[in-house]
Design a protein around this motif. Structure first.
Motif, PDB file in Angstrom:
ATOM      1  N   TYR B  33     -29.441 122.116 -60.625  1.00  0.00           N
ATOM      2  CA  TYR B  33     -30.486 122.581 -61.641  1.00  0.00           C
ATOM      3  C   TYR B  33     -31.562 122.465 -60.809  1.00  0.00           C
ATOM      4  O   TYR B  33     -32.241 121.877 -59.860  1.00  0.00           O
ATOM      5  CB  TYR B  33     -30.802 121.490 -62.685  1.00  0.00           C
ATOM      6  CG  TYR B  33     -29.482 121.099 -63.446  1.00  0.00           C
ATOM      7  CD1 TYR B  33     -28.782 119.936 -62.941  1.00  0.00           C
ATOM      8  CD2 TYR B  33     -29.274 121.548 -64.750  1.00  0.00           C
ATOM      9  CE1 TYR B  33     -27.346 119.640 -63.409  1.00  0.00           C
ATOM     10  CE2 TYR B  33     -27.972 121.207 -65.242  1.00  0.00           C
ATOM     11  CZ  TYR B  33     -27.126 120.303 -64.700  1.00  0.00           C
ATOM     12  OH  TYR B  33     -26.069 119.908 -65.274  1.00  0.00           O
ATOM     13  N   TYR B  35     -36.128 122.504 -61.404  1.00  0.00           N
ATOM     14  CA  TYR B  35     -37.234 122.285 -62.245  1.00  0.00           C
ATOM     15  C   TYR B  35     -38.419 122.392 -61.462  1.00  0.00           C
ATOM     16  O   TYR B  35     -38.559 122.447 -60.239  1.00  0.00           O
ATOM     17  CB  TYR B  35     -37.186 120.769 -62.570  1.00  0.00           C
ATOM     18  CG  TYR B  35     -36.152 120.301 -63.687  1.00  0.00           C
ATOM     19  CD1 TYR B  35     -34.662 119.986 -62.974  1.00  0.00           C
ATOM     20  CD2 TYR B  35     -36.193 120.600 -64.962  1.00  0.00           C
ATOM     21  CE1 TYR B  35     -33.618 119.973 -63.609  1.00  0.00           C
ATOM     22  CE2 TYR B  35     -35.278 120.236 -65.840  1.00  0.00           C
ATOM     23  CZ  TYR B  35     -33.800 119.857 -65.262  1.00  0.00           C
ATOM     24  OH  TYR B  35     -32.804 119.234 -66.055  1.00  0.00           O
ATOM     25  N   GLN B  37     -42.498 121.015 -61.349  1.00  0.00           N
ATOM     26  CA  GLN B  37     -43.308 120.015 -62.039  1.00  0.00           C
ATOM     27  C   GLN B  37     -44.862 120.285 -61.371  1.00  0.00           C
ATOM     28  O   GLN B  37     -45.126 119.876 -60.264  1.00  0.00           O
ATOM     29  CB  GLN B  37     -42.682 118.525 -61.535  1.00  0.00           C
ATOM     30  CG  GLN B  37     -43.724 117.454 -62.162  1.00  0.00           C
ATOM     31  CD  GLN B  37     -43.010 116.143 -61.917  1.00  0.00           C
ATOM     32  OE1 GLN B  37     -42.442 115.836 -61.217  1.00  0.00           O
ATOM     33  NE2 GLN B  37     -43.490 114.976 -62.759  1.00  0.00           N
ATOM     34  N   GLY B  40     -49.694 116.600 -63.439  1.00  0.00           N
ATOM     35  CA  GLY B  40     -49.979 115.982 -64.782  1.00  0.00           C
ATOM     36  C   GLY B  40     -49.044 116.503 -65.820  1.00  0.00           C
ATOM     37  O   GLY B  40     -49.281 116.362 -67.051  1.00  0.00           O
ATOM     38  N   GLN B  41     -48.053 117.069 -65.436  1.00  0.00           N
ATOM     39  CA  GLN B  41     -46.732 117.562 -66.302  1.00  0.00           C
ATOM     40  C   GLN B  41     -45.469 116.967 -66.135  1.00  0.00           C
ATOM     41  O   GLN B  41     -45.024 116.583 -64.991  1.00  0.00           O
ATOM     42  CB  GLN B  41     -46.724 119.213 -66.268  1.00  0.00           C
ATOM     43  CG  GLN B  41     -48.145 119.967 -66.593  1.00  0.00           C
ATOM     44  CD  GLN B  41     -48.510 119.613 -67.868  1.00  0.00           C
ATOM     45  OE1 GLN B  41     -47.846 119.469 -69.058  1.00  0.00           O
ATOM     46  NE2 GLN B  41     -49.873 119.367 -68.255  1.00  0.00           N
ATOM     47  N   GLY B  42     -44.594 117.303 -66.953  1.00  0.00           N
ATOM     48  CA  GLY B  42     -43.324 116.750 -66.778  1.00  0.00           C
ATOM     49  C   GLY B  42     -42.549 118.028 -66.213  1.00  0.00           C
ATOM     50  O   GLY B  42     -42.960 118.993 -66.073  1.00  0.00           O
ATOM     51  N   PRO B  43     -41.228 117.752 -65.442  1.00  0.00           N
ATOM     52  CA  PRO B  43     -40.484 118.662 -64.873  1.00  0.00           C
ATOM     53  C   PRO B  43     -40.349 119.949 -65.926  1.00  0.00           C
ATOM     54  O   PRO B  43     -39.888 119.611 -67.214  1.00  0.00           O
ATOM     55  CB  PRO B  43     -39.228 118.087 -64.459  1.00  0.00           C
ATOM     56  CG  PRO B  43     -39.549 116.515 -64.466  1.00  0.00           C
ATOM     57  CD  PRO B  43     -40.685 116.413 -65.700  1.00  0.00           C
ATOM     58  N   PHE B  45     -37.954 123.088 -66.852  1.00  0.00           N
ATOM     59  CA  PHE B  45     -36.624 123.987 -66.195  1.00  0.00           C
ATOM     60  C   PHE B  45     -36.780 125.128 -65.723  1.00  0.00           C
ATOM     61  O   PHE B  45     -37.539 126.063 -66.518  1.00  0.00           O
ATOM     62  CB  PHE B  45     -35.677 123.792 -67.775  1.00  0.00           C
ATOM     63  CG  PHE B  45     -34.244 124.635 -67.395  1.00  0.00           C
ATOM     64  CD1 PHE B  45     -34.444 125.961 -67.717  1.00  0.00           C
ATOM     65  CD2 PHE B  45     -33.303 124.078 -66.639  1.00  0.00           C
ATOM     66  CE1 PHE B  45     -33.099 126.587 -67.637  1.00  0.00           C
ATOM     67  CE2 PHE B  45     -32.387 124.716 -66.418  1.00  0.00           C
ATOM     68  CZ  PHE B  45     -32.051 126.060 -67.008  1.00  0.00           C
ATOM     69  N   LEU B  91     -38.262 120.496 -58.100  1.00  0.00           N
ATOM     70  CA  LEU B  91     -37.100 119.327 -57.973  1.00  0.00           C
ATOM     71  C   LEU B  91     -35.862 120.212 -58.177  1.00  0.00           C
ATOM     72  O   LEU B  91     -35.776 121.141 -59.043  1.00  0.00           O
ATOM     73  CB  LEU B  91     -37.390 118.454 -59.265  1.00  0.00           C
ATOM     74  CG  LEU B  91     -38.841 117.894 -59.048  1.00  0.00           C
ATOM     75  CD1 LEU B  91     -39.054 116.869 -60.395  1.00  0.00           C
ATOM     76  CD2 LEU B  91     -38.698 116.858 -58.248  1.00  0.00           C
ATOM     77  N   PHE B 107     -31.462 113.633 -59.611  1.00  0.00           N
ATOM     78  CA  PHE B 107     -32.810 114.198 -58.876  1.00  0.00           C
ATOM     79  C   PHE B 107     -32.878 113.965 -57.202  1.00  0.00           C
ATOM     80  O   PHE B 107     -32.871 112.919 -56.914  1.00  0.00           O
ATOM     81  CB  PHE B 107     -34.134 113.972 -59.705  1.00  0.00           C
ATOM     82  CG  PHE B 107     -34.058 114.619 -60.966  1.00  0.00           C
ATOM     83  CD1 PHE B 107     -33.336 114.046 -62.146  1.00  0.00           C
ATOM     84  CD2 PHE B 107     -34.728 115.702 -61.061  1.00  0.00           C
ATOM     85  CE1 PHE B 107     -33.610 114.883 -63.311  1.00  0.00           C
ATOM     86  CE2 PHE B 107     -34.798 116.669 -62.452  1.00  0.00           C
ATOM     87  CZ  PHE B 107     -34.087 115.939 -63.569  1.00  0.00           C
ATOM     88  N   GLY B 108     -33.261 115.137 -56.513  1.00  0.00           N
ATOM     89  CA  GLY B 108     -33.670 114.990 -55.242  1.00  0.00           C
ATOM     90  C   GLY B 108     -35.414 114.696 -55.514  1.00  0.00           C
ATOM     91  O   GLY B 108     -36.061 114.307 -56.485  1.00  0.00           O
ATOM     92  N   PRO B 109     -35.958 114.370 -54.082  1.00  0.00           N
ATOM     93  CA  PRO B 109     -37.267 113.870 -53.896  1.00  0.00           C
ATOM     94  C   PRO B 109     -38.092 115.265 -54.134  1.00  0.00           C
ATOM     95  O   PRO B 109     -39.376 114.831 -54.355  1.00  0.00           O
ATOM     96  CB  PRO B 109     -37.487 113.330 -52.602  1.00  0.00           C
ATOM     97  CG  PRO B 109     -36.279 114.173 -51.776  1.00  0.00           C
ATOM     98  CD  PRO B 109     -35.159 114.312 -52.966  1.00  0.00           C
TER      99      PRO B 109
END
Lengths: 114, 116
Positions: B33, B35, B37, B40-43, B45, B91, B107-109
């Motif tokens: 997957y 994503y 980010q 100030g936001q979430g990941p 998709f 991400l 998740f990766g870094p």
């Protein structure tokens, strides 16, 4: 469509006190619900999930979350906060009947004060 | 064991340039997957792969974004004609499989992309 709301941008709590980070969700079918934590300059780390079964879910680092279907909530809790718990917390949801597309909330910054 | 890795960790580019971001999933994970980010936001998709094929690319914002996974392992996210609004952390995550049953995503870094 599925969505997640985290109504608090930031939560402050004194070390040793209980903490709650709020999350509500919207999904057309049954939900799969998740909490992730993000430390500065690090990737998302999985904390816990609700798939089915007991409404109280226990996860990593002493965290737990309670699934409430009637209130469409999945609040994250911990009985006694540690300074090291300070981080950014994300709630996420996906439709159990769908694919693995996960929708994340905007995150809540938890600050534990010594 | 090795987790999800992403390279580069940081990428600075100029507006209009082309960039490639790489993701190495956990060995044996068939689902991958991407994503995005923003601050100030979430990941958010973007796309996911089951094996070599893109099973859902509904999150790609426009046709400047494209991703491939030719051998069902490593994936590359490609952005053409970058714009300043593309600046974000990208991400990557992988899981054992995709589909109705649940499989935890690891998740990766992330890759921090800055478009000047």
């Amino acid at each position: 469509a599925q969505s997640v709301a985290q109504p608090e941008d930031q939560v402050n709590v004194a070390e040793g006190n209980p903490l709650t980070v709020k999350c509500t969700y919207s999904v057309s079918g049954n939900p799969y619900l998740f909490w992730y934590v993000q430390y500065p300059n690090r990737g998302l780390q999985f904390l816990l999930k609700y798939i089915t079964g007991d409404n109280l879910v226990k996860g990593s680092y002493g965290f737990e979350a309670e699934f409430n279907k009637s209130q469409t909530s999945f609040h994250l809790k911990k009985p006694s906060a540690l300074v090291s718990d300070s981080a950014l917390y994300f709630c996420a949801v996906r439709d159990a009947g769908g694919y693995q597309k996960v929708t994340f909330g905007t995150g809540t910054k938890l600050q534990v004060i010594p | 064991g090795a987790g999800v890795s992403q390279t580069p960790s940081n990428k600075v580019t100029e507006k209009g340039k082309y960039v490639e971001l790489r993701c190495d999933p956990i060995s044996g994970h068939t689902a991958l997957y991407w994503y995005r980010q923003s601050l100030g936001q979430g990941p958010e998709f973007l796309i996911y792969f089951q094996g070599t094929g893109a099973a859902d690319d509904s999150g790609l914002p426009n046709d400047r974004f494209f991703a491939v996974r030719p051998e069902g392992s490593v994936s590359t996210l490609k952005i053409q004609r970058t714009e300043r609004g593309d600046s974000a952390v990208y991400l990557c995550a992988s899981s054992l499989a995709a589909g109705p049953s649940y499989n935890e995503q690891f998740f990766g870094p992330g890759t921090r992309l800055t478009v000047l």
